[in-house]
Design a protein around this motif. Structure first.
Motif, PDB file in Angstrom:
ATOM      1  N   ASP A 133       0.849  -1.192   0.000  1.00 56.41           N
ATOM      2  CA  ASP A 133       0.000   0.000   0.000  1.00 56.41           C
ATOM      3  C   ASP A 133       0.890   1.250   0.000  1.00 56.41           C
ATOM      4  O   ASP A 133       1.651   1.483   0.929  1.00 56.41           O
ATOM      5  N   LEU A 134       0.805   2.068  -1.065  1.00 53.43           N
ATOM      6  CA  LEU A 134       1.647   3.259  -1.155  1.00 53.43           C
ATOM      7  C   LEU A 134       1.340   4.255  -0.047  1.00 53.43           C
ATOM      8  O   LEU A 134       2.221   4.996   0.392  1.00 53.43           O
ATOM      9  N   GLY A 135       0.090   4.290   0.398  1.00 50.33           N
ATOM     10  CA  GLY A 135      -0.266   5.185   1.493  1.00 50.33           C
ATOM     11  C   GLY A 135       0.462   4.818   2.766  1.00 50.33           C
ATOM     12  O   GLY A 135       1.007   5.684   3.464  1.00 50.33           O
ATOM     13  N   HIS A 136       0.515   3.524   3.060  1.00 46.46           N
ATOM     14  CA  HIS A 136       1.248   3.071   4.249  1.00 46.46           C
ATOM     15  C   HIS A 136       2.739   3.324   4.097  1.00 46.46           C
ATOM     16  O   HIS A 136       3.432   3.663   5.066  1.00 46.46           O
ATOM     17  N   LEU A 137       3.247   3.143   2.860  1.00 52.19           N
ATOM     18  CA  LEU A 137       4.664   3.405   2.609  1.00 52.19           C
ATOM     19  C   LEU A 137       5.001   4.863   2.877  1.00 52.19           C
ATOM     20  O   LEU A 137       6.008   5.189   3.501  1.00 52.19           O
ATOM     21  N   ALA A 138       4.136   5.774   2.408  1.00 51.52           N
ATOM     22  CA  ALA A 138       4.370   7.206   2.607  1.00 51.52           C
ATOM     23  C   ALA A 138       4.331   7.560   4.088  1.00 51.52           C
ATOM     24  O   ALA A 138       5.140   8.359   4.564  1.00 51.52           O
ATOM     25  N   GLU A 139       3.404   6.964   4.827  1.00 52.29           N
ATOM     26  CA  GLU A 139       3.319   7.222   6.267  1.00 52.29           C
ATOM     27  C   GLU A 139       4.585   6.743   6.969  1.00 52.29           C
ATOM     28  O   GLU A 139       5.126   7.433   7.848  1.00 52.29           O
ATOM     29  N   ALA A 140       5.064   5.555   6.592  1.00 50.75           N
ATOM     30  CA  ALA A 140       6.292   5.027   7.195  1.00 50.75           C
ATOM     31  C   ALA A 140       7.486   5.909   6.869  1.00 50.75           C
ATOM     32  O   ALA A 140       8.353   6.166   7.713  1.00 50.75           O
ATOM     33  N   LEU A 141       7.530   6.413   5.617  1.00 50.55           N
ATOM     34  CA  LEU A 141       8.626   7.290   5.205  1.00 50.55           C
ATOM     35  C   LEU A 141       8.632   8.573   6.023  1.00 50.55           C
ATOM     36  O   LEU A 141       9.683   9.025   6.499  1.00 50.55           O
ATOM     37  N   CYS A 142       7.458   9.192   6.208  1.00 50.77           N
ATOM     38  CA  CYS A 142       7.370  10.424   6.999  1.00 50.77           C
ATOM     39  C   CYS A 142       7.835  10.196   8.429  1.00 50.77           C
ATOM     40  O   CYS A 142       8.569  11.003   9.002  1.00 50.77           O
ATOM     41  N   LYS A 143       7.408   9.081   9.005  1.00 53.02           N
ATOM     42  CA  LYS A 143       7.786   8.785  10.389  1.00 53.02           C
ATOM     43  C   LYS A 143       9.288   8.578  10.517  1.00 53.02           C
ATOM     44  O   LYS A 143       9.929   9.070  11.453  1.00 53.02           O
ATOM     45  N   ASP A 144       9.891   7.857   9.555  1.00 52.15           N
ATOM     46  CA  ASP A 144      11.335   7.609   9.598  1.00 52.15           C
ATOM     47  C   ASP A 144      12.119   8.902   9.405  1.00 52.15           C
ATOM     48  O   ASP A 144      13.133   9.138  10.067  1.00 52.15           O
ATOM     49  N   LEU A 145      11.668   9.763   8.484  1.00 53.89           N
ATOM     50  CA  LEU A 145      12.344  11.049   8.270  1.00 53.89           C
ATOM     51  C   LEU A 145      12.292  11.913   9.510  1.00 53.89           C
ATOM     52  O   LEU A 145      13.274  12.544   9.897  1.00 53.89           O
ATOM     53  N   ALA A 146      11.133  11.946  10.159  1.00 54.42           N
ATOM     54  CA  ALA A 146      10.995  12.741  11.381  1.00 54.42           C
ATOM     55  C   ALA A 146      11.917  12.220  12.468  1.00 54.42           C
ATOM     56  O   ALA A 146      12.502  12.992  13.231  1.00 54.42           O
ATOM     57  N   SER A 147      12.076  10.896  12.538  1.00 54.03           N
ATOM     58  CA  SER A 147      12.937  10.302  13.567  1.00 54.03           C
ATOM     59  C   SER A 147      14.397  10.651  13.342  1.00 54.03           C
ATOM     60  O   SER A 147      15.105  11.058  14.270  1.00 54.03           O
ATOM     61  N   VAL A 148      14.872  10.535  12.103  1.00 55.41           N
ATOM     62  CA  VAL A 148      16.281  10.797  11.798  1.00 55.41           C
ATOM     63  C   VAL A 148      16.615  12.273  11.959  1.00 55.41           C
ATOM     64  O   VAL A 148      17.675  12.643  12.469  1.00 55.41           O
ATOM     65  N   THR A 149      15.705  13.146  11.528  1.00 51.80           N
ATOM     66  CA  THR A 149      15.959  14.588  11.608  1.00 51.80           C
ATOM     67  C   THR A 149      15.561  15.180  12.953  1.00 51.80           C
ATOM     68  O   THR A 149      15.687  16.380  13.166  1.00 51.80           O
ATOM     69  N   LYS A 150      15.057  14.319  13.858  1.00 51.28           N
ATOM     70  CA  LYS A 150      14.642  14.761  15.189  1.00 51.28           C
ATOM     71  C   LYS A 150      13.617  15.896  15.088  1.00 51.28           C
ATOM     72  O   LYS A 150      13.720  16.914  15.767  1.00 51.28           O
ATOM     73  N   SER A 151      12.632  15.685  14.209  1.00 53.50           N
ATOM     74  CA  SER A 151      11.593  16.673  13.991  1.00 53.50           C
ATOM     75  C   SER A 151      10.278  16.210  14.626  1.00 53.50           C
ATOM     76  O   SER A 151      10.055  15.022  14.822  1.00 53.50           O
ATOM     77  N   GLU A 152       9.433  17.172  14.931  1.00 55.87           N
ATOM     78  CA  GLU A 152       8.128  16.862  15.494  1.00 55.87           C
ATOM     79  C   GLU A 152       7.061  16.746  14.420  1.00 55.87           C
ATOM     80  O   GLU A 152       5.945  16.304  14.696  1.00 55.87           O
ATOM     81  N   PHE A 153       7.406  17.133  13.182  1.00 52.94           N
ATOM     82  CA  PHE A 153       6.411  17.166  12.116  1.00 52.94           C
ATOM     83  C   PHE A 153       7.082  16.831  10.794  1.00 52.94           C
ATOM     84  O   PHE A 153       8.175  17.296  10.495  1.00 52.94           O
ATOM     85  N   CYS A 154       6.434  15.991   9.984  1.00 54.02           N
ATOM     86  CA  CYS A 154       6.937  15.669   8.656  1.00 54.02           C
ATOM     87  C   CYS A 154       5.737  15.360   7.764  1.00 54.02           C
ATOM     88  O   CYS A 154       4.839  14.616   8.171  1.00 54.02           O
ATOM     89  N   ALA A 155       5.721  15.948   6.573  1.00 49.35           N
ATOM     90  CA  ALA A 155       4.581  15.737   5.679  1.00 49.35           C
ATOM     91  C   ALA A 155       5.065  15.512   4.253  1.00 49.35           C
ATOM     92  O   ALA A 155       6.076  16.071   3.824  1.00 49.35           O
ATOM     93  N   LEU A 156       4.348  14.658   3.534  1.00 49.77           N
ATOM     94  CA  LEU A 156       4.573  14.465   2.106  1.00 49.77           C
ATOM     95  C   LEU A 156       3.507  15.257   1.372  1.00 49.77           C
ATOM     96  O   LEU A 156       2.308  15.023   1.555  1.00 49.77           O
TER      97      LEU A 156
END
Length: 223
Positions: A133-156
């Motif tokens: 599911d591309l939607g789930h993939l995008a959600e996982a990508l946003c969460k991983d990016l936020a974790s690595v960049t130590k951000s509170e918010f990430c959006a595609l």
């Protein structure tokens, strides 16, 4: 390496030229001063006293990594070797040998950042392999990016075909009560995100109020 000879009360008896290069004090300025008073940060005073006691009283040679203070107040990461000196059977002084490891620490930080990037790529790969599911993939990508960049918010955000706007396809927020949600839009022109899309270049903003673009104003379907 900076070399300093101290007595049993931690008072400086002698220094070499590299001591001046690393810490900023001349031999004349350092002579007679207590080592902890001269180059130890306020929060590490007790540590220095323990090191000096360990060196002079126990005759132990040891090495540690710690932080010391330059004459201008800058904190300097250093490696330190303590070597006791015995004179006529009496241990009454010792050498402290310092090496500035600022460059080493910087390289370690860069290596950690590279490991984080590789971990992110691995997480993305795993997500692509395990999620059809591309939607789930995008959600996982946003969460991983936020974790690595130590951000509170990430959006595609994707260009909206019906308007000159970017539309949020998926969003991750550490606080689920945040006011920005899926399907909200932002103008392509005059926004930071739109500028990145139009120029195909990454944009980093440390202070949004100093950016040449206007502030990001998200809109919902009702405006």
């Amino acid at each position: 390496e900076a070399i300093v000879l101290v007595d049993q009360e931690s008072r400086i008896l002698r220094t070499n030229p590299e001591f001046t290069n690393i810490f900023g004090y001349t031999a004349e300025e350092a002579f007679g001063e207590r080592l902890q008073d001269l180059i130890a940060p306020d929060d590490l005073q007790e540590e220095v006293e323990n090191h000096m006691y360990r060196m002079v009283r126990t005759a132990e040679v040891f090495a540690v990594e710690t932080v010391r203070r330059h004459k201008n107040g800058t904190r300097i990461p250093v490696s330190m070797i303590c070597v006791p000196v015995e004179s006529e059977g009496i241990r009454d002084s010792g050498y402290a040998i310092y090496r500035d490891v600022t460059q080493t620490k910087r390289l370690q930080d860069e290596l950690k950042q590279e490991r984080d990037r590789l971990r992110l790529l691995l997480n993305i790969t795993n997500s692509m392999m395990s999620r059809l599911d591309l939607g789930h993939l995008a959600e996982a990508l946003c969460k991983d990016l936020a974790s690595v960049t130590k951000s509170e918010f990430c959006a595609l955000m994707l260009p909206d075909s019906d308007s000159e706007h970017l539309r949020i396809a998926t969003v991750y927020q550490s606080d689920p009560r945040g006011g920005i949600g899926k399907d909200m839009t932002i103008p392509i022109r005059g926004s930071i995100c739109g500028d990145a899309l139009r120029t195909a270049r990454s944009v980093r903003i440390d202070r949004i109020d100093e950016s040449s673009c206007t502030s990001e104003i998200f809109e919902n379907a009702d405006g």
